[in-house]
Design an enzyme around this catalytic site. Structure first.
Site, PDB file in Angstrom:
ATOM      1  N   MET A 170      11.446   0.751   2.058  1.00 12.70           N
ATOM      2  CA  MET A 170      12.180  -0.363   2.149  1.00 12.70           C
ATOM      3  C   MET A 170      11.747  -1.149   1.105  1.00 12.70           C
ATOM      4  O   MET A 170      12.152  -2.322   0.723  1.00 12.70           O
ATOM      5  CB  MET A 170      12.264  -0.930   3.551  1.00 12.70           C
ATOM      6  CG  MET A 170      12.897  -0.361   4.513  1.00 12.70           C
ATOM      7  SD  MET A 170      14.585   0.205   4.149  1.00 12.70           S
ATOM      8  CE  MET A 170      14.663   1.090   5.432  1.00 12.70           C
ATOM      9  N   CYS A 171      10.674  -0.726   0.251  1.00 12.70           N
ATOM     10  CA  CYS A 171      10.273  -1.625  -1.095  1.00 12.70           C
ATOM     11  C   CYS A 171      11.111  -1.469  -1.969  1.00 12.70           C
ATOM     12  O   CYS A 171      11.730  -0.399  -2.527  1.00 12.70           O
ATOM     13  CB  CYS A 171       8.900  -0.906  -1.473  1.00 12.70           C
ATOM     14  SG  CYS A 171       7.462  -1.494  -0.480  1.00 12.70           S
ATOM     15  N   HIS A 172      11.380  -2.651  -2.752  1.00 13.52           N
ATOM     16  CA  HIS A 172      12.154  -2.567  -3.935  1.00 13.52           C
ATOM     17  C   HIS A 172      11.323  -2.134  -5.119  1.00 13.52           C
ATOM     18  O   HIS A 172      10.213  -2.273  -5.181  1.00 13.52           O
ATOM     19  CB  HIS A 172      12.792  -4.117  -4.318  1.00 13.52           C
ATOM     20  CG  HIS A 172      13.639  -4.516  -3.335  1.00 13.52           C
ATOM     21  ND1 HIS A 172      13.324  -5.019  -2.067  1.00 13.52           N
ATOM     22  CD2 HIS A 172      15.076  -4.656  -3.217  1.00 13.52           C
ATOM     23  CE1 HIS A 172      14.289  -5.394  -1.534  1.00 13.52           C
ATOM     24  NE2 HIS A 172      15.331  -5.125  -1.990  1.00 13.52           N
ATOM     25  N   MET A 174       3.132  -5.282  -1.033  1.00 12.55           N
ATOM     26  CA  MET A 174       2.963  -3.579  -1.062  1.00 12.55           C
ATOM     27  C   MET A 174       2.373  -2.941  -1.896  1.00 12.55           C
ATOM     28  O   MET A 174       1.588  -1.867  -1.780  1.00 12.55           O
ATOM     29  CB  MET A 174       4.154  -3.106  -0.563  1.00 12.55           C
ATOM     30  CG  MET A 174       4.935  -3.616   0.846  1.00 12.55           C
ATOM     31  SD  MET A 174       3.604  -3.625   2.225  1.00 12.55           S
ATOM     32  CE  MET A 174       3.559  -1.573   2.217  1.00 12.55           C
ATOM     33  N   GLU A 175       2.599  -3.447  -3.321  1.00 13.39           N
ATOM     34  CA  GLU A 175       2.200  -2.717  -4.482  1.00 13.39           C
ATOM     35  C   GLU A 175       0.716  -2.872  -4.337  1.00 13.39           C
ATOM     36  O   GLU A 175      -0.175  -1.956  -4.825  1.00 13.39           O
ATOM     37  CB  GLU A 175       2.833  -3.445  -5.816  1.00 13.39           C
ATOM     38  CG  GLU A 175       4.200  -2.827  -5.796  1.00 13.39           C
ATOM     39  CD  GLU A 175       5.349  -3.206  -4.878  1.00 13.39           C
ATOM     40  OE1 GLU A 175       6.298  -2.980  -4.839  1.00 13.39           O
ATOM     41  OE2 GLU A 175       4.820  -4.441  -4.100  1.00 13.39           O
ATOM     42  N   ASP A 215     -10.772  12.185  -2.381  1.00 11.62           N
ATOM     43  CA  ASP A 215     -10.492  13.465  -2.870  1.00 11.62           C
ATOM     44  C   ASP A 215     -11.583  13.991  -4.037  1.00 11.62           C
ATOM     45  O   ASP A 215     -12.025  15.250  -3.864  1.00 11.62           O
ATOM     46  CB  ASP A 215      -9.221  13.202  -3.718  1.00 11.62           C
ATOM     47  CG  ASP A 215      -8.726  14.652  -4.136  1.00 11.62           C
ATOM     48  OD1 ASP A 215      -8.784  15.712  -3.435  1.00 11.62           O
ATOM     49  OD2 ASP A 215      -8.512  14.664  -5.457  1.00 11.62           O
TER      50      ASP A 215
END
EC number: 4.6.1.17
Length: 164
Positions: free
Chosen positions: A75-77, A115-116, A130
């Site tokens: 749902m992120c733009h 969110m970013e 990793d």
């Protein structure tokens, strides 16, 4: 369903329409961490990890992740980011070696960059894992959290130092 902004009239997921929102300067800072053993700390610090410079690669991964957040958070733009910065700080306490990661993201637009920033911090930590997992798979990632955000209709947010 009218109280939920990410559902349409049929109760199905939708991306919120932000076209009427005003563009403002928006920032967000998120943090994460990776707890490692002494061997990993020493090898990362001396750039002796076989896969390369761990912090340089992780930094680029975090920047790339911020730019691609809308590709994996449904749902992120998609946003045109104006700046992304990833910084590191080691905390060493007795036999504890913890790499603190801070991701700072900026834009000028109609939706926030929380969110970013969270995605950047997470991807940075995952990349460290990793690159070092051949030495020790027991590394611990987290916690990952939003430190602060500015701009937008909901106003500013700043986590209190006691909550960190």
């Amino acid at each position: 369903m009218s109280d939920f902004t990410h559902f349409n009239e049929q109760g199905r997921a939708r991306m919120v329409d932000i076209s009427s929102k005003q563009d403002t300067e928006r920032t967000a800072i998120a943090r994460s961490s990776v707890r490692v053993n002494e061997e990993i700390y020493e090898k990362v610090s001396k750039q002796e990890i076989a896969k390369g410079d761990v912090l340089a690669v992780a930094q680029v991964a975090g920047i790339m992740a911020a730019k691609k957040t809308s590709d994996w958070i449904p749902m992120c733009h998609p946003l045109q980011l104006k700046g992304v910065n990833i910084s590191f700080e080691w905390e060493i306490d007795s036999a504890l070696y913890e790499l603190h990661i801070e991701a700072s993201v900026k834009t000028k637009g109609s939706t926030g960059v929380e969110m970013e920033a969270l995605t950047a911090a997470s991807a940075t930590a995952l990349t460290v894992y990793d690159m070092c997992k051949a030495i020790d798979k027991g590394m611990i990632i987290g916690p990952t959290y939003l430190v602060e955000k500015t701009g937008g209709k909901s106003g500013d947010f700043k986590r209190s130092p006691e909550e960190e």
